[in-house]
Write a protein that holds these residues in place. Structure first.
Motif, short mmCIF file in Angstrom:
data_model
loop_
_atom_site.label_atom_id
_atom_site.label_comp_id
_atom_site.label_asym_id
_atom_site.label_seq_id
_atom_site.Cartn_x
_atom_site.Cartn_y
_atom_site.Cartn_z
N TYR A 177 -0.22 -7.28 16.98
CA TYR A 177 0.15 -8.19 15.96
C TYR A 177 -1.11 -8.48 15.45
N PHE A 178 -1.95 -9.13 16.26
CA PHE A 178 -2.89 -9.91 15.69
C PHE A 178 -4.11 -8.87 15.35
N PHE A 179 -4.27 -7.62 16.04
CA PHE A 179 -5.15 -6.59 15.37
C PHE A 179 -4.85 -6.26 14.05
N ALA A 180 -3.42 -6.05 13.62
CA ALA A 180 -2.96 -5.81 12.38
C ALA A 180 -3.25 -6.75 11.32
N ILE A 181 -3.04 -8.11 11.71
CA ILE A 181 -3.29 -9.08 10.96
C ILE A 181 -4.79 -9.08 10.51
N SER A 182 -5.83 -8.93 11.52
CA SER A 182 -7.19 -8.98 11.12
C SER A 182 -7.76 -7.63 10.75
N TRP A 183 -7.01 -6.72 10.26
CA TRP A 183 -7.61 -5.29 9.95
C TRP A 183 -7.50 -5.14 8.26
N PRO A 184 -8.43 -5.63 7.61
CA PRO A 184 -8.50 -5.97 6.23
C PRO A 184 -8.40 -4.40 5.33
N ALA A 185 -8.89 -3.38 6.23
CA ALA A 185 -8.91 -2.00 5.79
C ALA A 185 -7.06 -1.63 5.06
N TYR A 186 -6.33 -2.07 5.82
CA TYR A 186 -4.82 -1.69 5.74
C TYR A 186 -4.16 -2.79 5.25
N GLY A 187 -4.79 -3.71 4.56
CA GLY A 187 -3.89 -5.17 4.02
C GLY A 187 -3.82 -6.57 4.79
N GLY A 188 -4.49 -6.19 6.28
CA GLY A 188 -4.60 -7.48 6.90
C GLY A 188 -3.23 -8.26 6.70
N GLU A 189 -3.14 -9.50 6.69
CA GLU A 189 -1.91 -10.50 6.74
C GLU A 189 -0.81 -9.84 5.58
N ASP A 190 -1.54 -9.42 4.43
CA ASP A 190 -0.55 -9.47 3.27
C ASP A 190 0.23 -7.84 3.42
N GLY A 191 -0.06 -7.09 4.42
CA GLY A 191 0.62 -5.90 4.54
C GLY A 191 0.12 -4.84 3.61
N LEU A 192 0.80 -3.60 3.50
CA LEU A 192 0.36 -2.45 2.75
C LEU A 192 1.44 -1.91 2.02
N SER A 193 1.54 -1.78 0.72
CA SER A 193 2.63 -1.32 -0.29
C SER A 193 2.28 0.09 -0.29
N ILE A 194 3.54 1.03 -0.37
CA ILE A 194 3.53 2.47 -0.79
C ILE A 194 4.15 2.60 -1.65
N TYR A 195 3.85 2.92 -2.85
CA TYR A 195 4.70 3.02 -4.01
C TYR A 195 5.62 3.77 -4.31
N VAL A 196 5.56 4.90 -3.73
CA VAL A 196 6.65 6.08 -3.79
C VAL A 196 7.09 6.36 -2.45
N ARG A 197 8.26 6.54 -2.13
CA ARG A 197 8.74 7.03 -0.88
C ARG A 197 8.27 8.47 -0.55
N ASN A 198 8.04 8.57 0.68
CA ASN A 198 7.65 9.70 1.07
C ASN A 198 8.62 10.94 1.08
N GLY A 199 8.16 12.29 0.82
CA GLY A 199 9.23 13.26 0.61
C GLY A 199 9.57 14.13 1.58
N PHE A 200 10.58 14.63 1.43
CA PHE A 200 11.20 15.59 2.43
C PHE A 200 11.54 16.77 1.69
N PRO A 201 11.05 18.06 2.17
CA PRO A 201 11.43 19.37 1.31
C PRO A 201 12.80 19.35 1.00
N GLY A 202 13.03 19.59 -0.19
CA GLY A 202 14.38 19.68 -0.78
C GLY A 202 15.29 18.55 -0.92
N LEU A 203 14.77 17.41 -0.78
CA LEU A 203 15.56 16.20 -0.98
C LEU A 203 14.88 15.39 -1.75
N ASN A 204 15.70 14.54 -2.62
CA ASN A 204 15.09 13.39 -3.44
C ASN A 204 15.32 12.02 -2.55
#
Lengths: 249, 327
Positions: B140-167
Motif C-alpha cells: 500500500y505504502f509502496f504504491a502511494i510513494s511510486w510517482p511513476a504510476y500515479g502515486g496517491e492519485d492512482g492511474l486512469s486507463i481511458y479505454v477498457r482493455n480488449g478481448f478478441p471478438g468482444l466489445n
C-alpha cells in the motif's frame, strides 16, 4: 539375529536443567511388541517425539531400517514407514472416518498428490481405506463424520489411519487411553495379531495389556532406562518394583 | 443434488439472471453492480482457498488484488502512451489485451504469494494475521510513494482493455467475461476441495500433527494453497481495475483485505459459494443502504455480528445446514 527395525542409540535431551532423556538406548525387532513403561514424567513422550521426529535429540542417533533418521523431519520418517498413533486422537473431525483412513495412503513412498481427481472416486485409495476400517471394526461407521464417533471408535480410527500407511513399524502412544475394560480387551486382541505385520513400540499405562502383549519391556524412570527384558524378567526385577510397579505388581 | 447444491445453483442462476434482465430492461448500472459482485466474488473464491480450505486467515490478500490491478494499470498505461516498459536487455511493451494481462496478473500475484507465503507461513494464528497485514501495508505504502504510476492519485486507463471478438465496453459483454472467469475459478475450487490435495490440506488444517505423521508436510500444502489463492485474487484485481478503468492504492488497503474476509464470513467459511453469497449481499447492502446513509457500514456491522453469533456457517450454512461429505 536380524538387524533391528528401529534402533535408538544413547539419545539425550534436556530442557534447561531437566534431563528428559538421559542416554536412552533401545531397539525394536521384527515381529515383536516392545513396551515402554514408566511413571508420569519419566520421559516417555519426549522419547516418542524424538523417535518420530518432533524433537531433535541433543546427542545420540536413531536408525530405522538400517538408515540414520536422526536428522529427518516427521513427514520424511512417516514416508519411510514409521507410523505413529496419538494418545489424544489427532483426527480431522469434520471429515468422515473414511476420509481420515485415506490419509495414510495419500503419500505412498515418494508419491505425489492429485489435484483434480475427486479423492472419493479413487477406487484404490478407497479400497485401502475401507480394508483398514474393516480390520479395526469401523466399516459401518465409514460415512460418519469423525466428530460423531465415540471415543473408543476414534481410538480405533487412529489405528486405521496408521494401517493405511502400510508401515514398517508402529509407534503407539497409549492406544488404550480412555477405553473401557471391554474396549481395552478388544484392542489388546487386535494388537496381538498386528505384530506379524510390523513391530510395535508401545507406550501404555494399562499393565494388563502390557503384560499380555509385550515381548520385551523397557522401563524408564527420570529419563533413564533402568531395565529392559522379558515380561518375566521385568516382573522379577526388584529395582523395577521399587521404582515403578509398587505393591500391586 | 444436496440442499447446498440447490442453493448454489440458485445463486449462480441469480447472478446470471439479474444482469440479463437489466440488459433487456436497459439498466446498465445494474449490470455494472452485478459485474462488481462477480469480480469481488472471484477475489473471495481465491481467498476462500486459503481461509476456508487451509484455515489461513490472511489479512493481506489486498496485496494480490492490488498487484493484479497495478499490473493491468502499468501494462495498459504503457500501451496507451506507446512507451515500452523497458528496452534493455530486451523490449517489453505495454498491452491492452486481456488474456495477456490476466496471465501476467496470475503469474505476478502467484509469485508474490509464494514469497509472502513462504515467510508468513512460518508463523501461525494471530502472528500470521499480523504478518500478512504487514505485507499488505508495505504494498500500500509502496504504491502511494511510486510517482511513476500515479502515486496517491492512482492511474486512469481511458479505454477498457480488449478481448478478441468482444466489445468489452459493452457492460453485458464485460459481465460475461467476468462471469466465465468466476465460473472457472469456482470449478477449480470445487475440484481442489474434493481432490487428494484438498483432503490433505483439510487434514493439515484440522489436525496438523496427524498430517505430518502420515507423511504430509503442512507447510508445503499451505504454501501451495496460498499461492493458488493469491493468484486467483490477483486475477480478480486485474478485472476490478478494468471495470473501473482506474487503479489506485486503495486496492492495496487493509480495508479491502477485511472486506474479502467479510464476504466469506457472511457467505460461509469454506463453502464453495460462500464468497458469491457474501459479495452479492455486501454489494446489495452497499447499494441500497449506502443510498440511505453514508454510515451504512453500521448495518453491515450489525449483520456481521448476527452471523457470527447465530449463523457460524454464514448464509449458506444457515440455508443448507451442516456440511456433508462431498461424495
Amino acid at each position: 539375529m536380524t538387524d533391528p527395525v528401529l534402533s535408538v542409540q544413547g539419545i539425550s535431551k534436556s530442557f534447561g536443567a531437566v534431563c528428559a532423556s538421559d542416554g536412552i538406548s533401545l531397539d525394536l525387532r521384527q515381529g515383536e511388541i516392545h513396551a515402554i513403561i514408566g511413571p508420569n514424567g519419566a520421559g516417555k513422550s519426549t522419547l516418542i517425539a524424538q523417535i518420530c521426529g518432533g524433537l531433535r535429540p541433543d546427542a545420540g542417533r536413531i536408525d530405522f531400517l538400517g538408515r540414520d533418521i536422526t536428522g529427518l523431519s516427521v513427514p520424511a520418517r512417516a514416508r519411510l514407514g514409521l507410523a505413529r498413533t496419538f494418545q489424544i486422537s489427532a483426527l480431522a473431525m469434520e471429515d468422515t472416518a473414511l476420509q481420515n483412513a485415506m490419509l495414510g495412503a495419500l503419500m505412498p513412498r515418494g508419491g505425489r498428490l492429485g489435484f483434480f481427481r475427486p479423492v472419493l472416486r479413487n477406487a484404490a485409495l478407497r479400497d485401502t481405506a475401507m480394508q483398514a476400517l474393516e480390520r479395526v471394526g469401523l466399516a459401518d461407521q465409514a460415512a460418519l463424520r469423525t466428530a460423531e464417533l465415540s471415543h473408543g471408535q476414534r481410538r480405533q480410527l487412529e489405528i486405521a489411519v496408521a494401517l493405511t500407511l502400510r508401515p514398517r513399524a508402529f509407534v503407539m502412544d497409549e492406544p488404550m487411553a480412555g477405553m473401557g475394560a471391554e474396549g481395552s480387551r478388544q484392542m489388546t486382541a487386535f494388537l496381538e495379531g498386528l505384530r506379524e505385520e510390523a513391530p510395535i513400540l508401545l507406550v501404555e499405562h494399562d499393565m494388563d495389556a502390557v503384560f499380555a502383549l509385550a515381548d520385551r519391556i523397557t522401563v524408564l524412570v527420570y529419563g533413564r532406562c533402568i531395565a529392559t527384558g522379558t515380561v518375566a524378567e521385568i516382573r522379577a526385577s526388584r529395582e523395577v518394583r521399587e521404582a515403578y510397579l509398587g505393591e500391586d505388581a | 443434488m444436496s440442499r447446498e447444491g440447490w442453493i448454489n445453483a440458485a445463486l449462480y442462476a441469480g447472478l446470471l439472471a439479474v444482469p440479463l434482465w437489466a440488459w433487456l430492461a436497459d439498466e446498465p448500472f445494474t449490470i455494472t453492480l452485478a459485474t462488481r459482485v462477480a469480480i469481488l466474488a472471484l477475489a473471495g473464491v481465491g481467498l476462500n482457498i486459503a481461509l476456508g480450505l487451509g484455515g489461513l486467515v490472511s489479512l493481506g490478500h489486498a496485496a494480490f488484488f492490488g498487484i493484479g490491478g497495478y499490473e493491468m494499470g502499468i501494462l495498459a498505461s504503457h500501451a496507451q502512451s506507446y512507451s515500452p516498459l523497458m528496452e534493455t536487455p530486451f523490449l517489453i511493451e505495454g498491452t491492452k489485451s486481456m488474456p495477456i494481462i490476466w496471465l501476467v496478473a496470475v503469474l505476478a500475484s502467484g509469485l508474490a504469494a509464494l514469497v509472502i507465503g513462504a515467510l508468513s507461513l512460518r508463523t501461525s494464528g494471530v502472528y500470521f494475521i499480523m504478518i500478512t497485514l504487514a505485507f499488505g501495508q508495505m504494498f500500500y505504502f509502496f504504491a502511494i510513494s511510486w510517482p511513476a504510476y500515479g502515486g496517491e492519485d492512482g492511474l486512469s486507463i481511458y479505454v477498457r482493455n480488449g478481448f478478441p471478438g468482444l466489445n468489452t465496453l459493452d457492460p453485458i459483454q464485460f459481465f460475461a467475461i467476468c462471469f466465465v472467469l468466476l465460473s472457472a475459478a469456482l470449478w477449480l475450487s470445487a475440484r481442489l476441495a474434493a481432490s487428494e490435495f484438498g483432503l490433505a490440506l483439510g487434514a493439515a488444517r484440522q489436525a496438523p500433527r496427524r498430517a505430518e505423521t502420515v507423511g504430509l508436510s503442512p507447510y508445503r500444502l499451505r504454501l501451495l494453497a496460498f499461492v493458488i489463492s493469491g493468484a486467483i485474487t490477483g486475477l480478480a484485481g486485474a478485472l476490478f481495475a478494468d471495470l473501473n478503468r482506474f487503479v489506485s492504492p486503495t486496492m492495496f488497503s487493509w480495508q479491502l483485505s477485511g472486506e474479502l474476509i467479510v464476504f466469506i464470513i457472511l457467505g460461509g467459511v469454506g463453502r464453495l459459494f460462500g464468497p458469491v453469497a457474501g459479495a452479492a449481499l455486501f454489494i446489495t447492502l452497499e447499494h441500497f443502504l449506502g443510498g440511505l446513509s453514508e454510515f451504512w457500514h453500521i448495518y453491515l456491522g450489525l449483520l456481521l455480528l448476527l452471523v457470527v453469533l447465530f449463523a457460524r456457517g454464514g448464509i449458506i450454512g444457515l440455508l443448507a445446514g451442516r456440511r456433508v461429505a462431498h461424495d
